[in-house]
Write a protein that holds these residues in place. Structure first.
Motif, PDB file in Angstrom:
ATOM      1  N   ARG A  79       0.827  -1.212   0.000  1.00  0.00           N
ATOM      2  CA  ARG A  79       0.000   0.000   0.000  1.00  0.00           C
ATOM      3  C   ARG A  79       0.862   1.263   0.000  1.00  0.00           C
ATOM      4  NH1 ARG A  79      -2.724  -0.977   5.861  1.00  0.00           N
ATOM      5  NH2 ARG A  79      -3.045  -2.986   4.823  1.00  0.00           N
ATOM      6  N   TRP A  80       2.034   1.192   0.652  1.00  0.00           N
ATOM      7  CA  TRP A  80       2.927   2.354   0.710  1.00  0.00           C
ATOM      8  C   TRP A  80       3.599   2.603  -0.637  1.00  0.00           C
ATOM      9  CZ3 TRP A  80       1.939   5.236   4.674  1.00  0.00           C
ATOM     10  CH2 TRP A  80       1.459   4.650   5.852  1.00  0.00           C
ATOM     11  N   LEU A  81       3.890   1.520  -1.357  1.00  0.00           N
ATOM     12  CA  LEU A  81       4.462   1.690  -2.688  1.00  0.00           C
ATOM     13  C   LEU A  81       3.462   2.359  -3.624  1.00  0.00           C
ATOM     14  CD1 LEU A  81       6.321  -1.714  -3.321  1.00  0.00           C
ATOM     15  CD2 LEU A  81       7.281   0.464  -2.559  1.00  0.00           C
ATOM     16  N   VAL A  82       2.232   1.902  -3.585  1.00  0.00           N
ATOM     17  CA  VAL A  82       1.203   2.464  -4.471  1.00  0.00           C
ATOM     18  C   VAL A  82       0.927   3.922  -4.125  1.00  0.00           C
ATOM     19  CG1 VAL A  82      -1.206   2.266  -5.207  1.00  0.00           C
ATOM     20  CG2 VAL A  82       0.165   0.202  -4.877  1.00  0.00           C
ATOM     21  N   LEU A  83       0.752   4.201  -2.826  1.00  0.00           N
ATOM     22  CA  LEU A  83       0.498   5.583  -2.405  1.00  0.00           C
ATOM     23  C   LEU A  83       1.685   6.482  -2.765  1.00  0.00           C
ATOM     24  CD1 LEU A  83      -1.232   7.688  -0.986  1.00  0.00           C
ATOM     25  CD2 LEU A  83      -0.255   6.931   1.201  1.00  0.00           C
ATOM     26  N   GLY A  84       2.899   5.970  -2.591  1.00  0.00           N
ATOM     27  CA  GLY A  84       4.077   6.745  -2.958  1.00  0.00           C
ATOM     28  C   GLY A  84       4.106   7.062  -4.439  1.00  0.00           C
ATOM     29  N   GLY A  85       3.748   6.089  -5.282  1.00  0.00           N
ATOM     30  CA  GLY A  85       3.692   6.324  -6.720  1.00  0.00           C
ATOM     31  C   GLY A  85       2.671   7.383  -7.094  1.00  0.00           C
ATOM     32  N   VAL A  86       1.522   7.365  -6.426  1.00  0.00           N
ATOM     33  CA  VAL A  86       0.478   8.371  -6.690  1.00  0.00           C
ATOM     34  C   VAL A  86       0.980   9.772  -6.343  1.00  0.00           C
ATOM     35  CG1 VAL A  86      -1.795   9.197  -5.957  1.00  0.00           C
ATOM     36  CG2 VAL A  86      -1.444   6.768  -6.394  1.00  0.00           C
ATOM     37  N   LEU A  87       1.613   9.907  -5.182  1.00  0.00           N
ATOM     38  CA  LEU A  87       2.060  11.224  -4.727  1.00  0.00           C
ATOM     39  C   LEU A  87       3.203  11.772  -5.586  1.00  0.00           C
ATOM     40  CD1 LEU A  87       1.958  10.672  -0.855  1.00  0.00           C
ATOM     41  CD2 LEU A  87       0.371  12.014  -2.248  1.00  0.00           C
ATOM     42  N   VAL A  88       4.152  10.900  -5.981  1.00  0.00           N
ATOM     43  CA  VAL A  88       5.250  11.367  -6.831  1.00  0.00           C
ATOM     44  C   VAL A  88       4.708  11.803  -8.195  1.00  0.00           C
ATOM     45  CG1 VAL A  88       7.360  10.695  -8.043  1.00  0.00           C
ATOM     46  CG2 VAL A  88       7.025   9.996  -5.686  1.00  0.00           C
ATOM     47  N   SER A  89       3.788  11.036  -8.748  1.00  0.00           N
ATOM     48  CA  SER A  89       3.202  11.392 -10.046  1.00  0.00           C
ATOM     49  C   SER A  89       2.478  12.734  -9.965  1.00  0.00           C
ATOM     50  CB  SER A  89       2.223  10.300 -10.506  1.00  0.00           C
ATOM     51  OG  SER A  89       2.879   9.062 -10.654  1.00  0.00           O
ATOM     52  N   ALA A  90       1.698  12.912  -8.889  1.00  0.00           N
ATOM     53  CA  ALA A  90       0.976  14.167  -8.723  1.00  0.00           C
ATOM     54  C   ALA A  90       1.937  15.337  -8.515  1.00  0.00           C
ATOM     55  CB  ALA A  90       0.013  14.059  -7.536  1.00  0.00           C
ATOM     56  N   GLY A  91       2.946  15.133  -7.664  1.00  0.00           N
ATOM     57  CA  GLY A  91       3.882  16.212  -7.374  1.00  0.00           C
ATOM     58  C   GLY A  91       4.678  16.661  -8.589  1.00  0.00           C
ATOM     59  N   THR A  92       5.222  15.713  -9.355  1.00  0.00           N
ATOM     60  CA  THR A  92       6.003  16.088 -10.535  1.00  0.00           C
ATOM     61  C   THR A  92       5.133  16.734 -11.599  1.00  0.00           C
ATOM     62  OG1 THR A  92       5.781  13.792 -11.304  1.00  0.00           O
ATOM     63  CG2 THR A  92       7.845  14.401 -10.235  1.00  0.00           C
ATOM     64  N   GLY A  93       3.919  16.205 -11.775  1.00  0.00           N
ATOM     65  CA  GLY A  93       3.018  16.807 -12.757  1.00  0.00           C
ATOM     66  C   GLY A  93       2.665  18.242 -12.406  1.00  0.00           C
ATOM     67  N   LEU A  94       2.372  18.499 -11.132  1.00  0.00           N
ATOM     68  CA  LEU A  94       2.025  19.858 -10.699  1.00  0.00           C
ATOM     69  C   LEU A  94       3.222  20.797 -10.784  1.00  0.00           C
ATOM     70  CD1 LEU A  94      -0.243  18.934  -7.652  1.00  0.00           C
ATOM     71  CD2 LEU A  94      -0.988  20.011  -9.791  1.00  0.00           C
ATOM     72  N   LEU A  95       4.422  20.286 -10.499  1.00  0.00           N
ATOM     73  CA  LEU A  95       5.624  21.124 -10.621  1.00  0.00           C
ATOM     74  C   LEU A  95       5.859  21.539 -12.073  1.00  0.00           C
ATOM     75  CD1 LEU A  95       7.994  19.266  -8.142  1.00  0.00           C
ATOM     76  CD2 LEU A  95       7.254  21.651  -7.952  1.00  0.00           C
ATOM     77  N   GLY A  96       5.344  20.772 -13.007  1.00  0.00           N
ATOM     78  CA  GLY A  96       5.465  21.143 -14.412  1.00  0.00           C
ATOM     79  C   GLY A  96       4.654  22.372 -14.791  1.00  0.00           C
ATOM     80  N   THR A  97       3.785  22.840 -13.901  1.00  0.00           N
ATOM     81  CA  THR A  97       2.968  24.023 -14.194  1.00  0.00           C
ATOM     82  C   THR A  97       3.566  25.309 -13.627  1.00  0.00           C
ATOM     83  OG1 THR A  97       1.639  23.833 -12.152  1.00  0.00           O
ATOM     84  CG2 THR A  97       0.915  22.553 -14.061  1.00  0.00           C
ATOM     85  N   MET A  98       4.672  25.214 -12.868  1.00  0.00           N
ATOM     86  CA  MET A  98       5.207  26.410 -12.209  1.00  0.00           C
ATOM     87  C   MET A  98       5.942  27.302 -13.216  1.00  0.00           C
ATOM     88  SD  MET A  98       8.435  24.796 -10.098  1.00  0.00           S
ATOM     89  CE  MET A  98       9.822  24.042 -10.964  1.00  0.00           C
ATOM     90  N   ARG A  99       6.025  28.578 -12.870  1.00  0.00           N
ATOM     91  CA  ARG A  99       6.770  29.555 -13.653  1.00  0.00           C
ATOM     92  C   ARG A  99       7.607  30.383 -12.685  1.00  0.00           C
ATOM     93  NH1 ARG A  99       5.279  26.403 -16.711  1.00  0.00           N
ATOM     94  NH2 ARG A  99       4.121  26.662 -18.667  1.00  0.00           N
ATOM     95  N   TYR A 100       8.422  31.276 -13.217  1.00  0.00           N
ATOM     96  CA  TYR A 100       9.339  32.032 -12.363  1.00  0.00           C
ATOM     97  C   TYR A 100       8.611  32.916 -11.359  1.00  0.00           C
ATOM     98  CZ  TYR A 100       8.634  36.489 -14.824  1.00  0.00           C
ATOM     99  OH  TYR A 100       8.098  37.653 -15.334  1.00  0.00           O
ATOM    100  N   ASP A 101       7.342  33.282 -11.655  1.00  0.00           N
ATOM    101  CA  ASP A 101       6.600  34.154 -10.745  1.00  0.00           C
ATOM    102  C   ASP A 101       5.478  33.414 -10.009  1.00  0.00           C
ATOM    103  OD1 ASP A 101       5.101  33.687 -12.997  1.00  0.00           O
ATOM    104  OD2 ASP A 101       4.534  35.785 -13.334  1.00  0.00           O
ATOM    105  N   THR A 102       5.484  32.081 -10.038  1.00  0.00           N
ATOM    106  CA  THR A 102       4.481  31.317  -9.295  1.00  0.00           C
ATOM    107  C   THR A 102       4.660  31.536  -7.793  1.00  0.00           C
ATOM    108  OG1 THR A 102       4.421  29.597 -11.004  1.00  0.00           O
ATOM    109  CG2 THR A 102       3.589  28.995  -8.829  1.00  0.00           C
ATOM    110  N   PRO A 103       3.591  31.766  -7.030  1.00  0.00           N
ATOM    111  CA  PRO A 103       3.715  31.953  -5.574  1.00  0.00           C
ATOM    112  C   PRO A 103       4.448  30.782  -4.931  1.00  0.00           C
ATOM    113  CG  PRO A 103       1.505  32.509  -6.294  1.00  0.00           C
ATOM    114  CD  PRO A 103       2.186  31.910  -7.485  1.00  0.00           C
ATOM    115  N   TYR A 104       5.339  31.107  -4.008  1.00  0.00           N
ATOM    116  CA  TYR A 104       6.171  30.055  -3.418  1.00  0.00           C
ATOM    117  C   TYR A 104       5.336  29.014  -2.677  1.00  0.00           C
ATOM    118  CZ  TYR A 104       9.294  27.542  -0.357  1.00  0.00           C
ATOM    119  OH  TYR A 104       9.935  26.528   0.319  1.00  0.00           O
ATOM    120  N   TRP A 105       4.261  29.422  -1.988  1.00  0.00           N
ATOM    121  CA  TRP A 105       3.487  28.470  -1.202  1.00  0.00           C
ATOM    122  C   TRP A 105       2.950  27.347  -2.088  1.00  0.00           C
ATOM    123  CZ3 TRP A 105      -1.509  27.268  -2.385  1.00  0.00           C
ATOM    124  CH2 TRP A 105      -2.240  28.191  -3.155  1.00  0.00           C
TER     125      TRP A 105
END
Length: 495
Positions: free
Chosen positions: A331-357
């Motif tokens: 269950r930890w492997l699957v949950l970890g895969g979900v979170l890494v996929s979500a995190g990297t995908g969302l980081l792909g939307t950032m720009r130089y002026d994206t709010p730090y939070w």
């Protein structure tokens, strides 16, 4: 070994692991200064990181095999000494070529420290209890990862020190680990009179190295579609095929191919490769984002990555303890895969002026996922093998993770240089400035640029680093899909 004995020996392993990870991460925030000071460009920026990953990756199978044949204690002490020598000489580097060469030596030591730490831990502790102690390794990885950029940033920004001390700082930890392990680590030594599979070691190292050199240079020194590409890729495939033939005939192969008959080992190894791509994308390229896209100092750049490291620290320790308590790990492997996929995908939307939070939340998700995946993929593999194969099986998973990281850093570094050059040309064209000389080959000095040009460069790096994560996201998603097919087996309570 009793719990107090384990903890005393583990303290030496953790010191060695801390020194190894520190050497990899402490340079990330100092790299823009190092490359500028040595008069190099983006290619050298990538290779300072890749050289260590390459040596670490290529040497791990050999360290793992040696651990099954000789004294694990002696081997990790040798790895510590190699690391110390490489670190001291790296701090004396006079040009980029010298630094990259010495980083290879450093990487040989790091490969032994990272691989042997997991092997020795597994030799001391049965699988059911291993999750609890593996959490300490994961936590140390997280602490070293966050303290590396922070310490590196402070050293780089402190007058009288400078970036060379980034290589010296890990030496006291390595020497302390050497002393502690000598006094506390007592494992039985089972020596087998066999031949070391040197041919297999050379072939796998050659295949990996040739592929990484191709990925790094393609698109810069020569086109992707060129005779150089055909020669390097073809040569790598040929060496890989020869490696398989040698391993099938070797009496004691460096990587026993029979291990891959086990579906769990095959899936965890391939998943580790894709986890490595996502992990090193985060740890290597964030420094360029915060320093070159947002104009932060090296120190602030290190502080900015704390959310990702906090996530890794929390998830590795908590998941390890819960796995020991329940015996359930999939269950930890699957949950970890979900979170890494979500995190990297969302980081792909950032720009130089994206709010730090917002960036901090995305980094936190990625860190939580990585903490759940890294140690537990090794744990799942170790649970499937006999004690005589423990070293080589552990090193195989670490090998694939490092190989993925090296491929990721090389390919994504080349991609970043290309994207930054493209976005810079577009930005200059919008300003009506001649963009014919724009190139992603050098590291710009933002303070020396006029405000309009600085905004163009910051935007180019912000968008370029985000593209890195968009390309890393599919790798994380593949790792998630692979974990779904891993069959969960009960953790053994004895070795």
């Amino acid at each position: 070994m009793t719990h107090p004995q384990i903890m005393r020996a583990l303290s030496g392993l953790l010191l060695g692991m801390f020194a190894a990870i520190l050497s990899s991460t402490i340079v990330t925030n100092a790299l823009p200064h190092i490359i500028t000071d040595l008069g190099a460009g983006q290619s050298a920026y990538t290779w300072v990181v890749t050289a260590t990953l390459l040596a670490m990756t290529a040497s791990m199978p050999l360290w793992g095999k040696l651990a099954d044949l000789f004294s694990k204690k002696l081997l990790i002490q040798i790895a510590l000494l190699i690391y110390v020598v490489g670190s001291l000489i790296a701090g004396l580097s006079q040009n980029a070529a010298m630094l990259i060469t010495v980083r290879v030596v450093q990487g040989l030591g790091v490969g032994g420290l990272v691989g042997l730490s997991q092997i020795i831990l597994a030799a001391m502790i049965p699988p059911r209890e291993r999750g609890r102690y593996s959490g300490y390794l994961g936590a140390t990885f997280a602490v070293a990862t966050v303290s590396g950029p922070l310490v590196g940033g402070v050293i780089t920004d402190t007058p009288g020190l400078g970036w060379r001390w980034c290589f010296y700082i890990g030496v006291p930890f390595a020497l302390a680990a050497l002393v502690v392990l000598q006094r506390t680590l007592h494992l039985p030594v089972t020596r087998r009179r066999v031949r070391i599979d040197w041919a297999g070691a050379l072939l796998v190292s050659g295949a990996v190295s040739l592929l990484l050199i191709w990925v790094t240079l393609a698109g810069d020194s020569y086109p992707w579609a060129s005779w150089q590409t055909a020669a390097m890729v073809g040569g790598s495939l040929l060496l890989g095929a020869l490696f398989v033939l040698v391993e099938l005939r070797a009496s004691d192969p460096i990587i026993p191919l029979r291990l891959f008959r086990d579906k769990t080992i095959t899936l965890t190894s391939i998943a580790s490769l894709f986890v490595g791509i996502a992990m090193f994308a985060g740890t290597v390229f964030f420094s360029q984002f915060f320093q070159l896209a947002r104009g932060e100092s090296a120190t602030v750049s290190g502080l900015a990555t704390i959310p990702m490291i906090a996530g890794m620290f929390l998830s590795s320790t908590v998941s390890g303890r819960l796995i020991t308590r329940t015996g359930r790990w999939k269950r930890w492997l699957v949950l970890g895969g979900v979170l890494v996929s979500a995190g990297t995908g969302l980081l792909g939307t950032m720009r130089y002026d994206t709010p730090y939070w917002r960036i901090a939340v995305f980094m936190g998700l990625m860190g939580l996922g990585l903490g759940m995946l890294m140690q537990n993929l090794v744990l799942a593999t170790q649970n499937q093998v006999e004690p005589k194969d423990l070293g080589v099986a552990s090193s195989v998973v670490a090998f694939f993770r490092s190989f993925g990281g090296a491929i990721g850093v090389s390919a994504l570094g080349a991609l970043l240089a290309n994207r930054v050059a493209s976005y810079t040309r577009d930005g200059l064209a919008d300003l009506g400035v001649d963009s014919g000389t724009a190139s992603g080959g050098g590291i710009p000095d933002l303070d020396a640029l006029p405000a309009p040009l600085r905004a163009v460069v910051e935007s180019a790096y912000g968008h370029g680093v985000a593209d890195i994560f968009l390309f890393a996201a599919p790798a994380a998603l593949i790792a998630l899909l692979l974990t779904l097919f891993i069959r969960e087996t009960a953790l053994r309570t004895r070795q």
